[in-house]
Design a protein around this motif. Structure first.
Motif, PDB file in Angstrom:
ATOM      1  N   TYR A 141       0.848  -1.187   0.000  1.00  0.00           N
ATOM      2  CA  TYR A 141       0.000   0.000   0.000  1.00  0.00           C
ATOM      3  C   TYR A 141       0.883   1.236   0.000  1.00  0.00           C
ATOM      4  O   TYR A 141       1.782   1.366   0.816  1.00  0.00           O
ATOM      5  CB  TYR A 141      -0.911   0.003   1.232  1.00  0.00           C
ATOM      6  CG  TYR A 141      -1.810   1.207   1.296  1.00  0.00           C
ATOM      7  CD1 TYR A 141      -2.899   1.328   0.439  1.00  0.00           C
ATOM      8  CD2 TYR A 141      -1.573   2.235   2.196  1.00  0.00           C
ATOM      9  CE1 TYR A 141      -3.729   2.429   0.482  1.00  0.00           C
ATOM     10  CE2 TYR A 141      -2.394   3.339   2.251  1.00  0.00           C
ATOM     11  CZ  TYR A 141      -3.469   3.433   1.388  1.00  0.00           C
ATOM     12  OH  TYR A 141      -4.288   4.533   1.434  1.00  0.00           O
ATOM     13  N   LYS A 142       0.618   2.143  -0.918  1.00  0.00           N
ATOM     14  CA  LYS A 142       1.343   3.409  -0.971  1.00  0.00           C
ATOM     15  C   LYS A 142       0.484   4.480  -0.313  1.00  0.00           C
ATOM     16  O   LYS A 142      -0.572   4.826  -0.812  1.00  0.00           O
ATOM     17  CB  LYS A 142       1.666   3.770  -2.407  1.00  0.00           C
ATOM     18  CG  LYS A 142       2.569   2.761  -3.085  1.00  0.00           C
ATOM     19  CD  LYS A 142       3.387   3.410  -4.160  1.00  0.00           C
ATOM     20  CE  LYS A 142       4.233   2.398  -4.886  1.00  0.00           C
ATOM     21  NZ  LYS A 142       5.419   2.032  -4.198  1.00  0.00           N
ATOM     22  N   TYR A 143       0.947   4.971   0.829  1.00  0.00           N
ATOM     23  CA  TYR A 143       0.221   6.002   1.553  1.00  0.00           C
ATOM     24  C   TYR A 143       0.182   7.293   0.731  1.00  0.00           C
ATOM     25  O   TYR A 143       1.173   7.649   0.082  1.00  0.00           O
ATOM     26  CB  TYR A 143       0.913   6.305   2.889  1.00  0.00           C
ATOM     27  CG  TYR A 143       0.818   5.221   3.916  1.00  0.00           C
ATOM     28  CD1 TYR A 143      -0.300   5.134   4.731  1.00  0.00           C
ATOM     29  CD2 TYR A 143       1.844   4.313   4.109  1.00  0.00           C
ATOM     30  CE1 TYR A 143      -0.389   4.155   5.714  1.00  0.00           C
ATOM     31  CE2 TYR A 143       1.761   3.347   5.089  1.00  0.00           C
ATOM     32  CZ  TYR A 143       0.643   3.266   5.884  1.00  0.00           C
ATOM     33  OH  TYR A 143       0.558   2.304   6.848  1.00  0.00           O
ATOM     34  N   PRO A 144      -0.939   8.011   0.768  1.00  0.00           N
ATOM     35  CA  PRO A 144      -1.004   9.287   0.027  1.00  0.00           C
ATOM     36  C   PRO A 144      -0.191  10.376   0.730  1.00  0.00           C
ATOM     37  O   PRO A 144       0.002  10.339   1.933  1.00  0.00           O
ATOM     38  CB  PRO A 144      -2.497   9.617   0.037  1.00  0.00           C
ATOM     39  CG  PRO A 144      -3.051   8.887   1.214  1.00  0.00           C
ATOM     40  CD  PRO A 144      -2.212   7.660   1.380  1.00  0.00           C
ATOM     41  N   PHE A 145       0.266  11.333  -0.043  1.00  0.00           N
ATOM     42  CA  PHE A 145       1.006  12.509   0.438  1.00  0.00           C
ATOM     43  C   PHE A 145       2.253  12.149   1.235  1.00  0.00           C
ATOM     44  O   PHE A 145       2.612  12.813   2.192  1.00  0.00           O
ATOM     45  CB  PHE A 145       0.099  13.416   1.285  1.00  0.00           C
ATOM     46  CG  PHE A 145      -1.151  13.844   0.576  1.00  0.00           C
ATOM     47  CD1 PHE A 145      -1.104  14.687  -0.501  1.00  0.00           C
ATOM     48  CD2 PHE A 145      -2.389  13.350   0.990  1.00  0.00           C
ATOM     49  CE1 PHE A 145      -2.253  15.063  -1.175  1.00  0.00           C
ATOM     50  CE2 PHE A 145      -3.547  13.727   0.346  1.00  0.00           C
ATOM     51  CZ  PHE A 145      -3.469  14.596  -0.741  1.00  0.00           C
ATOM     52  N   THR A 146       2.904  11.061   0.830  1.00  0.00           N
ATOM     53  CA  THR A 146       4.099  10.596   1.526  1.00  0.00           C
ATOM     54  C   THR A 146       5.343  11.082   0.812  1.00  0.00           C
ATOM     55  O   THR A 146       5.479  10.923  -0.404  1.00  0.00           O
ATOM     56  CB  THR A 146       4.112   9.051   1.610  1.00  0.00           C
ATOM     57  OG1 THR A 146       2.944   8.633   2.309  1.00  0.00           O
ATOM     58  CG2 THR A 146       5.341   8.555   2.339  1.00  0.00           C
ATOM     59  N   ILE A 147       6.255  11.647   1.574  1.00  0.00           N
ATOM     60  CA  ILE A 147       7.549  12.074   1.041  1.00  0.00           C
ATOM     61  C   ILE A 147       8.484  10.869   1.123  1.00  0.00           C
ATOM     62  O   ILE A 147       8.645  10.286   2.195  1.00  0.00           O
ATOM     63  CB  ILE A 147       8.120  13.249   1.867  1.00  0.00           C
ATOM     64  CG1 ILE A 147       7.133  14.411   1.868  1.00  0.00           C
ATOM     65  CG2 ILE A 147       9.476  13.673   1.327  1.00  0.00           C
ATOM     66  CD1 ILE A 147       7.455  15.499   2.879  1.00  0.00           C
ATOM     67  N   PRO A 148       9.121  10.480   0.008  1.00  0.00           N
ATOM     68  CA  PRO A 148       9.987   9.281   0.047  1.00  0.00           C
ATOM     69  C   PRO A 148      11.373   9.573   0.641  1.00  0.00           C
ATOM     70  O   PRO A 148      12.347   9.776  -0.068  1.00  0.00           O
ATOM     71  CB  PRO A 148      10.089   8.894  -1.433  1.00  0.00           C
ATOM     72  CG  PRO A 148       9.876  10.161  -2.184  1.00  0.00           C
ATOM     73  CD  PRO A 148       8.962  11.005  -1.344  1.00  0.00           C
ATOM     74  N   PHE A 149      11.449   9.583   1.970  1.00  0.00           N
ATOM     75  CA  PHE A 149      12.725   9.779   2.639  1.00  0.00           C
ATOM     76  C   PHE A 149      13.631   8.569   2.447  1.00  0.00           C
ATOM     77  O   PHE A 149      14.816   8.696   2.175  1.00  0.00           O
ATOM     78  CB  PHE A 149      12.523  10.028   4.146  1.00  0.00           C
ATOM     79  CG  PHE A 149      11.793  11.293   4.450  1.00  0.00           C
ATOM     80  CD1 PHE A 149      12.433  12.524   4.361  1.00  0.00           C
ATOM     81  CD2 PHE A 149      10.468  11.276   4.849  1.00  0.00           C
ATOM     82  CE1 PHE A 149      11.774  13.696   4.650  1.00  0.00           C
ATOM     83  CE2 PHE A 149       9.799  12.451   5.150  1.00  0.00           C
ATOM     84  CZ  PHE A 149      10.444  13.658   5.040  1.00  0.00           C
ATOM     85  N   LEU A 150      13.057   7.377   2.620  1.00  0.00           N
ATOM     86  CA  LEU A 150      13.785   6.120   2.430  1.00  0.00           C
ATOM     87  C   LEU A 150      13.392   5.549   1.075  1.00  0.00           C
ATOM     88  O   LEU A 150      12.223   5.378   0.795  1.00  0.00           O
ATOM     89  CB  LEU A 150      13.432   5.118   3.529  1.00  0.00           C
ATOM     90  CG  LEU A 150      13.661   5.552   4.961  1.00  0.00           C
ATOM     91  CD1 LEU A 150      13.048   4.554   5.921  1.00  0.00           C
ATOM     92  CD2 LEU A 150      15.130   5.714   5.225  1.00  0.00           C
ATOM     93  N   LYS A 151      14.374   5.269   0.266  1.00  0.00           N
ATOM     94  CA  LYS A 151      14.063   4.736  -1.079  1.00  0.00           C
ATOM     95  C   LYS A 151      14.511   3.312  -1.216  1.00  0.00           C
ATOM     96  O   LYS A 151      15.319   2.790  -0.605  1.00  0.00           O
ATOM     97  CB  LYS A 151      14.721   5.595  -2.143  1.00  0.00           C
ATOM     98  CG  LYS A 151      14.125   6.998  -2.124  1.00  0.00           C
ATOM     99  CD  LYS A 151      14.764   7.865  -3.164  1.00  0.00           C
ATOM    100  CE  LYS A 151      14.133   9.244  -3.034  1.00  0.00           C
ATOM    101  NZ  LYS A 151      14.516  10.149  -3.997  1.00  0.00           N
TER     102      LYS A 151
END
Length: 151
Positions: A141-151
């Motif tokens: 599940y990809k959470y909305p409005f998430t900043i990808p700090f960890l890639k």
């Protein structure tokens, strides 16, 4: 059996973020502990752990920004309406003459920030539950409005 175990672990990673309601910063500590101990077992667990931590870090940043907007405005608004004499008299509730005229545009911005903060916390709870259900089915599940700090 291995996939079912991984799905259960992924679900636990998501649900562990709810520990914030019982333990301060539990939403960071427990997902990080579970993810770091299981990320080498499968790509799914690694991706799920990153999603949870990115979401929690993003929400922390949003909450911090909203708090930095709302708290100083409320403090200034309250202090503007208190006299030094009322404070020195140890009055239990020194704001007696506060009326609606003291609410201006900047206070409305602070009220909106508080309402947004409450909406974020409510949405967070339900998004964690939704992500947990998806993880139990083996989906990422990809959470909305998430900043990808960890890639």
């Amino acid at each position: 059996m291995k996939t079912n175990s991984n799905n259960n672990t992924a679900t636990l990673i998501h649900l562990s973020a709810l520990s914030q309601y019982f333990i301060p910063f539990g939403n960071f500590i427990f997902p990080l502990l579970i993810w770091s101990s299981t990320k080498d077992k499968s790509e799914n667990l690694d991706a799920q752990g990153k999603q949870v931590l990115n979401f929690q870090l993003s929400l922390f940043m949003y909450s911090l920004a909203l708090g930095l907007i709302a708290i100083p405005i409320f403090i200034v608004t309250v202090l503007k309406n208190i006299s030094i004499i009322e404070i020195s008299n140890n009055d239990a509730f020194p704001i007696k003459n506060f009326n609606i005229e003291h609410i201006n545009g900047i206070v409305i911005v602070a009220i909106i920030a508080v309402v947004l903060l409450l909406a974020i916390k409510i949405a967070e709870f339900f998004l964690i539950l939704l992500a947990s259900v998806k993880a139990s089915n083996g989906e990422i599940y990809k959470y909305p409005f998430t900043i990808p700090f960890l890639k």
